[in-house]
Design a protein around this motif. Structure first.
Motif, PDB file in Angstrom:
ATOM      1  N   TYR A  76       0.819  -1.217   0.000  1.00 51.32           N
ATOM      2  CA  TYR A  76       0.000   0.000   0.000  1.00 51.32           C
ATOM      3  C   TYR A  76       0.845   1.255   0.000  1.00 51.32           C
ATOM      4  N   GLN A 131     -13.488   6.255  10.660  1.00 50.27           N
ATOM      5  CA  GLN A 131     -13.289   6.480   9.229  1.00 50.27           C
ATOM      6  C   GLN A 131     -14.391   7.400   8.716  1.00 50.27           C
ATOM      7  N   ASN A 176      -3.939   8.235   4.235  1.00 52.19           N
ATOM      8  CA  ASN A 176      -3.155   7.065   3.841  1.00 52.19           C
ATOM      9  C   ASN A 176      -3.975   5.799   4.086  1.00 52.19           C
ATOM     10  N   HIS A 177      -3.703   4.762   3.303  1.00 51.54           N
ATOM     11  CA  HIS A 177      -4.301   3.458   3.587  1.00 51.54           C
ATOM     12  C   HIS A 177      -3.818   3.038   4.979  1.00 51.54           C
TER      13      HIS A 177
END
Length: 145
Positions: free
Chosen positions: A69, A96, A124-125
């Motif tokens: 990622y 989230q 960011n992931h």
């Protein structure tokens, strides 16, 4: 012996862990993950590790962050005024949210810090910057036509 090659549809069972052994995902106990090898449907490092595996083979694939990622990008972390987020949203670390880039593209961000004045959001992931380890079993190959 049948081996997986680019263009084949494959099904795998996997257990994904961080290098410290913390499990972040698995297909074990559920349906295998199915995808077309070489199509970019999964992270590049895992895809490369599966290419050439034989049907029924089990293998550990270590994927560096850059082939998973990506590295953690500090430019994807920003503070916004608390007033920019609707008051009815109960903000806490790990929440989230969906936001939009200036170009209107939706992105998922994670709340990493909250104060009365500001909220820190990370785009960011969650696995960015992490090397990943996959224990993989190739359970099916449908050869490309």
């Amino acid at each position: 012996m049948t081996q997986a090659q680019a263009g084949d549809t494959v099904r795998i069972h996997y257990i994904g862990t961080l290098t410290d052994g913390t499990q972040f995902d698995t297909s074990v106990g559920g349906e295998p993950l199915q995808f077309q090898l070489g199509s970019g449907q999964i992270i590049p490092g895992l895809e490369r590790g599966i290419d050439g595996m034989a049907l029924g083979e089990k293998q550990r694939v270590v994927v560096p962050a850059a082939e998973a990622y990506g590295t953690h990008d500090p430019q994807k972390v920003q503070q916004v005024p608390r007033s920019a987020i609707p008051a009815e949203i109960p903000l806490e670390r790990g929440l989230q949210l969906q936001a939009q880039t200036p170009q209107g593209v939706p992105v998922v961000v994670v709340v990493t810090d909250v104060s009365s004045e500001a909220v820190t959001l990370d785009g960011n992931h969650p696995l960015a910057g992490q090397d990943l380890v996959f224990d993989v079993e190739l359970v099916d190959i449908v050869k490309a036509a």
